[in-house]
Motif scaffolding. Sequence first.
Motif, PDB file in Angstrom:
ATOM      1  N   ARG A   4       0.840  -1.202   0.000  1.00 45.27           N
ATOM      2  CA  ARG A   4       0.000   0.000   0.000  1.00 45.27           C
ATOM      3  C   ARG A   4       0.868   1.243   0.000  1.00 45.27           C
ATOM      4  O   ARG A   4       1.933   1.282   0.608  1.00 45.27           O
ATOM      5  CB  ARG A   4      -0.921   0.004   1.215  1.00 45.27           C
ATOM      6  N   HIS A  23       0.351   0.931  -4.126  1.00 46.51           N
ATOM      7  CA  HIS A  23      -1.057   0.952  -4.545  1.00 46.51           C
ATOM      8  C   HIS A  23      -1.894   1.709  -3.526  1.00 46.51           C
ATOM      9  O   HIS A  23      -1.705   1.569  -2.318  1.00 46.51           O
ATOM     10  CB  HIS A  23      -1.596  -0.479  -4.666  1.00 46.51           C
ATOM     11  N   ASP A  24      -2.835   2.507  -4.027  1.00 46.08           N
ATOM     12  CA  ASP A  24      -3.830   3.116  -3.152  1.00 46.08           C
ATOM     13  C   ASP A  24      -4.694   2.014  -2.563  1.00 46.08           C
ATOM     14  O   ASP A  24      -4.788   0.915  -3.121  1.00 46.08           O
ATOM     15  CB  ASP A  24      -4.706   4.096  -3.935  1.00 46.08           C
ATOM     16  N   GLY A  25      -5.340   2.307  -1.446  1.00 50.01           N
ATOM     17  CA  GLY A  25      -6.153   1.312  -0.760  1.00 50.01           C
ATOM     18  C   GLY A  25      -7.207   0.664  -1.634  1.00 50.01           C
ATOM     19  O   GLY A  25      -7.476  -0.537  -1.509  1.00 50.01           O
ATOM     20  N   ASP A  26      -7.812   1.434  -2.551  1.00 47.52           N
ATOM     21  CA  ASP A  26      -8.863   0.862  -3.397  1.00 47.52           C
ATOM     22  C   ASP A  26      -8.297  -0.016  -4.516  1.00 47.52           C
ATOM     23  O   ASP A  26      -9.047  -0.677  -5.228  1.00 47.52           O
ATOM     24  CB  ASP A  26      -9.760   1.958  -3.972  1.00 47.52           C
ATOM     25  N   ASN A  27      -6.973  -0.060  -4.657  1.00 44.32           N
ATOM     26  CA  ASN A  27      -6.323  -0.931  -5.644  1.00 44.32           C
ATOM     27  C   ASN A  27      -5.447  -1.989  -4.985  1.00 44.32           C
ATOM     28  O   ASN A  27      -4.542  -2.542  -5.613  1.00 44.32           O
ATOM     29  CB  ASN A  27      -5.456  -0.106  -6.600  1.00 44.32           C
ATOM     30  N   SER A  85      -6.211  -5.228  -2.532  1.00 40.33           N
ATOM     31  CA  SER A  85      -7.201  -6.054  -1.839  1.00 40.33           C
ATOM     32  C   SER A  85      -6.560  -7.362  -1.398  1.00 40.33           C
ATOM     33  O   SER A  85      -5.741  -7.941  -2.117  1.00 40.33           O
ATOM     34  CB  SER A  85      -8.373  -6.338  -2.785  1.00 40.33           C
ATOM     35  N   ASP A 142      -3.045  -3.899   6.945  1.00 37.14           N
ATOM     36  CA  ASP A 142      -2.778  -3.056   5.771  1.00 37.14           C
ATOM     37  C   ASP A 142      -1.290  -2.901   5.486  1.00 37.14           C
ATOM     38  O   ASP A 142      -0.910  -2.306   4.484  1.00 37.14           O
ATOM     39  CB  ASP A 142      -3.428  -1.682   5.933  1.00 37.14           C
TER      40      ASP A 142
END
Length: 129
Positions: free
Chosen positions: A9, A46-50, A52, A64
């Motif tokens: 992240r 990666h940003d959190g929404d990318n 998983s 995280d």
Amino acid sequence: MPLTRISLRRGKSPAYRQAIMDSLYLAMRETFEVPEDDRFMTVSEHDGDNFSYGSGFLDIARSDDLVLIQLTVSNTRSVAQKKALFRRIAERLSESPGLRPEDVFINLVEVARENWSFGHGLAQYVQEG
């Protein structure tokens, strides 16, 4: 070789990312007979929404801070060497930059030696003849 891809992240410092690369390299040298200066690594943030992941898959409590590591290597190592590598990577990353072992995810991709070119358009591991 190996070719190392590291995903995490966004938001860690350059020193943190460098510590991951240094620790991985040392673990590979210690367990996988990787020669000096055989170091080819990338880090992708990666940003959190990318980014998983299964936070409890196989009863492992991930956070995280999870780091996904993919190593592409020649298919020349024993199962014992692979297990030693996985263990040593987790130990080294725990020491520096301080990752929890639960947050170290490793995927080993094995390829035949003829599938490498280190430059000049040559297959350096293939013996001509």
